[in-house]
Each structure stands twice: as C-alpha cells, then as structure tokens.
Motif scaffolding. Sequence first.
Motif, PDB file in Angstrom:
ATOM      1  N   SER A 125      27.537  36.750  27.437  1.00  0.00           N
ATOM      2  CA  SER A 125      26.981  36.425  28.693  1.00  0.00           C
ATOM      3  C   SER A 125      26.845  37.420  29.664  1.00  0.00           C
ATOM      4  O   SER A 125      27.544  38.492  29.492  1.00  0.00           O
ATOM      5  CB  SER A 125      28.215  35.370  29.462  1.00  0.00           C
ATOM      6  OG  SER A 125      29.644  36.015  29.518  1.00  0.00           O
ATOM      7  N   TYR A 144      22.869  25.148  31.005  1.00  0.00           N
ATOM      8  CA  TYR A 144      22.240  26.218  30.258  1.00  0.00           C
ATOM      9  C   TYR A 144      20.641  26.283  29.953  1.00  0.00           C
ATOM     10  O   TYR A 144      20.304  27.216  29.343  1.00  0.00           O
ATOM     11  CB  TYR A 144      23.099  26.426  29.156  1.00  0.00           C
ATOM     12  CG  TYR A 144      24.335  27.239  29.490  1.00  0.00           C
ATOM     13  CD1 TYR A 144      24.710  28.217  30.074  1.00  0.00           C
ATOM     14  CD2 TYR A 144      25.554  26.168  29.069  1.00  0.00           C
ATOM     15  CE1 TYR A 144      25.841  28.888  30.185  1.00  0.00           C
ATOM     16  CE2 TYR A 144      26.830  26.709  29.291  1.00  0.00           C
ATOM     17  CZ  TYR A 144      26.879  27.970  30.066  1.00  0.00           C
ATOM     18  OH  TYR A 144      28.293  28.460  30.224  1.00  0.00           O
ATOM     19  N   LYS A 147      18.424  29.468  29.346  1.00  0.00           N
ATOM     20  CA  LYS A 147      19.314  30.628  29.698  1.00  0.00           C
ATOM     21  C   LYS A 147      19.949  31.094  28.286  1.00  0.00           C
ATOM     22  O   LYS A 147      20.449  32.011  28.517  1.00  0.00           O
ATOM     23  CB  LYS A 147      20.267  30.138  30.788  1.00  0.00           C
ATOM     24  CG  LYS A 147      20.077  29.756  31.960  1.00  0.00           C
ATOM     25  CD  LYS A 147      21.357  29.406  32.970  1.00  0.00           C
ATOM     26  CE  LYS A 147      20.799  29.133  34.523  1.00  0.00           C
ATOM     27  NZ  LYS A 147      21.768  28.854  35.153  1.00  0.00           N
ATOM     28  N   ASN A 184      17.327  24.306  25.444  1.00  0.00           N
ATOM     29  CA  ASN A 184      18.037  25.159  26.625  1.00  0.00           C
ATOM     30  C   ASN A 184      17.606  26.590  26.345  1.00  0.00           C
ATOM     31  O   ASN A 184      18.008  27.496  26.899  1.00  0.00           O
ATOM     32  CB  ASN A 184      19.677  25.319  26.599  1.00  0.00           C
ATOM     33  CG  ASN A 184      19.926  23.899  27.184  1.00  0.00           C
ATOM     34  OD1 ASN A 184      19.481  23.292  27.786  1.00  0.00           O
ATOM     35  ND2 ASN A 184      21.351  23.602  27.057  1.00  0.00           N
ATOM     36  N   ALA A 186      15.549  29.984  26.089  1.00  0.00           N
ATOM     37  CA  ALA A 186      14.656  30.726  27.108  1.00  0.00           C
ATOM     38  C   ALA A 186      13.572  31.280  26.360  1.00  0.00           C
ATOM     39  O   ALA A 186      12.396  31.274  27.017  1.00  0.00           O
ATOM     40  CB  ALA A 186      15.452  31.859  27.598  1.00  0.00           C
ATOM     41  N   CYS A 205      17.254  35.960  29.599  1.00  0.00           N
ATOM     42  CA  CYS A 205      18.499  35.025  29.536  1.00  0.00           C
ATOM     43  C   CYS A 205      19.919  35.085  30.203  1.00  0.00           C
ATOM     44  O   CYS A 205      19.964  36.284  30.384  1.00  0.00           O
ATOM     45  CB  CYS A 205      18.309  34.651  27.983  1.00  0.00           C
ATOM     46  SG  CYS A 205      18.453  35.946  26.650  1.00  0.00           S
ATOM     47  N   ASP A 206      20.656  34.448  30.088  1.00  0.00           N
ATOM     48  CA  ASP A 206      22.081  34.604  30.348  1.00  0.00           C
ATOM     49  C   ASP A 206      23.086  34.669  29.582  1.00  0.00           C
ATOM     50  O   ASP A 206      23.911  35.451  29.508  1.00  0.00           O
ATOM     51  CB  ASP A 206      22.373  33.647  31.420  1.00  0.00           C
ATOM     52  CG  ASP A 206      21.667  33.755  32.840  1.00  0.00           C
ATOM     53  OD1 ASP A 206      21.254  34.952  32.899  1.00  0.00           O
ATOM     54  OD2 ASP A 206      21.811  33.029  33.605  1.00  0.00           O
TER      55      ASP A 206
END
Length: 331
Positions: A125, A144, A147, A184, A186, A205-206
């Motif tokens: 993350s 999300y 992400k 979800n 990205a 993205c995360d």
Amino acid sequence: MKKIIGISALIATSFSTFASEVNVYSYRQAFLVEPLFNEFTKQTGVKVNVVFAKKGMAERLEREGEHSPADVLLTTDISRLIELQEKSLLQPVNSAVLEQAIPSQFQADDNTWFGLTTRVRNIYSAKRLGNVDINYEDLADVKYKGKICTRSGKHPYNVALVSSMIAEHGEAKTLEWLKGVKANLARKPQGNDRGQVQAIHQGLCDVSLGNSYYFGKMINNDKQKVWADGVNINFPNQANRGAHVNISGVGVAKYAPNKSSAIALIEFLASEQAQQMYAETNMEYPVRAGVKKSELVASWGEFKSDALPLETIAKHRKTALKLLDQAQFDL
C-alpha cells in the motif's frame, strides 16, 4: 521423539551407495542455488549438474521419458509442483529426515514433493495511507475502486491465491470477489510484481499484490529502492485465517538414475545450514522451524499464515483458472 538427522549424519553415511553425480532440472535461478550445490559437493563429493530453465520442465520430462537424466526437480511455486505430480513425473520419497524437517503443510500426501522455502502473497500500500489492516477480501470493496494494480490473474502466484480463496469461501463467493477486484483495478493486469509497486510510486494506484521477497529485492536495487520506499508491506488476514503463503519446492524425478544421491541432496537442502543459506540469498522464509530469518526479512515483523495445507489449496487450481476466465479478469 525421533531425533532429527542433520547433515552431519548424512556425511557419516557410507557414500558407496551414492552416485558420483546428481542431475538437477531447476526453475530457480543460478545465483540462488549454486552456492547450495557447491556446499553439498564440498561436504559429500557428489557433483551437481544443473539445467536451468524458466518453463517447459514437464514437457521436457515427458519427451525424455524413462531415458531422462533428471534426478532432482526444483521449482518456484506450488502450481508447478502439482503439474509434475499430476503428470506422474515424480516418485515418492520415504525419508525420516524430510518428514521431521519440513512441516506436513508443505509436503505432498504421497511424498512426491517437499517445500523448501515460503513466501507471502502480500498487499503493498502507498506509504501515505499509513499502516493498513487489510484482508484479501477487502480488495473487492468499492472503496478501492480504481486503486488496485496487479499482474495477470493467471500467473501461478495469483492462481494460488485464488485457489486459497476457493478453499476458504467456495466457488460462487470467489467468483463474486474476482469480479469485485476486477472492477476496482486501476489498469488492465500487466507486468510483474515489482511493476505494480512501481505503479504505486508513479501514482497510478494505491495498493497491489506482490510476493514478499520482491520487497527485499527492490530495497537492494539502486534503481528500484525508491519504489519500495514509497510503500508499506502488509500481511493480510491477520485477524482471521492468516496470510496466504506459497513455496519453492523439490521432488525426485520419476526415472531418476541417481536416486540415492537425489535424496541426499534434498535432505541437505532441508538441513539447517542450507535453509539458512537459501533464505538469506532469496529473502524468503525458511520452511524448517527454528532457522533464523535474514535480518531484512525479520525487520518486516511477525505474521500469522494460513494453516491450510498447500496441497488442499492446489486442488482448486483448475477451478481458479475457470473462475478467472468467467470474471474476464485479464481483459
């Protein structure tokens, strides 16, 4: 309690029963295993000949048939071990050394393969998110959306994860989960595990999926360290079943011409000395209890792992591929 037999006992064995060499087909890279093989040769006098490959081991063994020179088969994950097992390209090994050194969770029920090291399927993350308490199931949560980055769902590392989800939740819920994760994403699944951490660094993205040892590889890479510095490595499902783990593993080839030497080599790879060397080199977790982790790996902290036997998880491999197609995950 039976006394665990170490490499010293192996050396004490009469080597008249061993061949002067042993032949290995390996999916593992040379820099990872050659130091181990050199030490085995130093201690036993048995020469190790290695054929390195990235794919096609099963096909080669099938072509060679009973004339194959292969003794030991070294693989990178459970999917490739199961492929060799299902195609009857391995033979059972009855070894008290291996039975006691390697947890039953990481052994085949028919004794045809054994795990040597483990790795976690972590969730990385973005650092700015702080510490994240996350489950694999959470990746399908709408929070999300847009992400998540990942490599192909059909890569063996992700297939094993999906298989573990099937073992835990069943087909219907796993399909629903896959569709949620896909929604979800990205971007379209692509690249490798390190490429997903790079994407987090680039702000694409995360969160991403990735094996634990890649974190160590990035930290030790001058160009990629900046990617690793921008993420936290999270161990999923710590409040419930634990994080999914995979293995590197080994087996004796069905027609091994040097079976005794093959078993001796595998027993050495399960020894405390070899386990320590193996784990240090590739930043994986020793499969043998009590062997010290590398300093870098230990710095990531302790974690709870899924206790379900990998053979049980691997039985869902074909179903996992079917569900990935149904979810059109890679499209």
